[in-house]
Design a protein around this motif. Sequence first.
Motif: not given
Length: 475
Positions: A42-46, A125-126, A421-424, A463-464
């Motif tokens: 789900g995360a990758g596809m989003s 996200s919804i 920011q979802a940065q590693v 994911g977004r």
Amino acid sequence: MKTRQVKRLTLTMIAVMMMSLILPACGGKSDAADIVVIGGGGAGMSAAIEAHNLGAKVVLLEKMPMLGGNTARAEGGLNAAGTEYQKAQGIEDSPELHFEDTMKGGKNVNNPDLVKVLTDNAAESIQFLKKNGAELSEVGKAGGASVPRIHRPEGGEAAGNFMVIALKKKLEELNVDVRLQHSVTEIVTDKEGNVTGVKGADKEGKTFEIQAKAVILATGGFGANLDMVVKYNSDLEGFATTNAPGAQGDGIQLAEAVGAKLVDMKEIQIHPTTIPGEGVLITEGVRGDGAILVNQEGIRFTNELLTRDVVSKNILAQTDKIAYLIFNDELRGTLKATDTYFEMGLVEEGQTIAELAGKINVDAAVLEQTVHRYSEFKEAGVDEDFQRDDMRLDFKKGNYYAIKVTPGIHHTMGGVMINTQAQVLNEAGNAIANLYAAGEVTGGVHGANRLGGNALADITTFGRIAAQEAVKSLD
């Protein structure tokens, strides 16, 4: 002289052409993309859909023969606060209350900054899912939630697979470059440590390399890697798992190899309602929509809507570490997800409570007394025994059903450390340039215990965000 030069040039061109034909056949294929997404759950596809819609050239790599990962096994739904569907049902909720419930459920081990991003953006996200063919219009209640906020498909269908089917279809419509059975073996970096692409191998063992301006890790957790589970929490040795086979923690290892910091690795969740010895998950919705739990003696022993860790602990304290979910036709008629359990032969049934008790080898008089007492609580609106605040079934009508359950390994809350920011992040707390992560591969969002409904919110929301931030970095 000129003739000899032409001949040499011609021979060189032929040699180059021949090499271009030979190289793909023996491995070593190399190409390029703006963004490579590793993992097709789900995360990758989003992330792939969002990045594509923002104008990026995307390649999505999935090591398994199909998309979906653990998302395809997710039963319950997606937590979001302040949605149009809640408002239509008169449910008062807010991101602030969702935040409080999530922090409390995670025992305040969670990173509050990440939790705030999750709860502030889950309602969007919804809408994202609705636009992409996966409308979650029905609202129920899950353990640890102050109000109903878990969103699922109309009729109570299992939400995860519903999402996977819709997002897969959208990827096909958008003609996103999706490559199945492509395992990434290395995240490539330059001398300065900036991520520049990935290397890997396909199902035939042919190697590939993709140069990329950004990489998004969305490989899931490690709940199916029982050696890794025991490494971080030895108390879980011998437990079955609800996880898809691909949840091996390889993305965490890829990130570690380029200096990523890990967080909360010992925080591994067991789900209270799985089939003993099988690892088949029984959705949170069964309890949320009204089922009660009884032990082998036919006695109710817990508030069924407490957090997963507490309910699991209470089940493990019972005889043989098992319990029975008890419900009736009223719930079966409104929760479509239960159809699968009947088809799989996991449900015992009786026209009366006494008949059901015989099927599960429980004292009939005790079970009848337990159910009758709960019915009185429902009628009075007060659960005097365990203070359950949402009692939906009165059990006055049959047929009656029971599913035998025990806790099983379900979710790994620990993983790669990220920022908002979802940065590693590396060990020093600095962002690793061009590397992002989302979903169960990350740690910090759920703390010591994940609330039911927050995983689908996590994967879709982050994911977004990972895609949005990665696209920004392209400039």
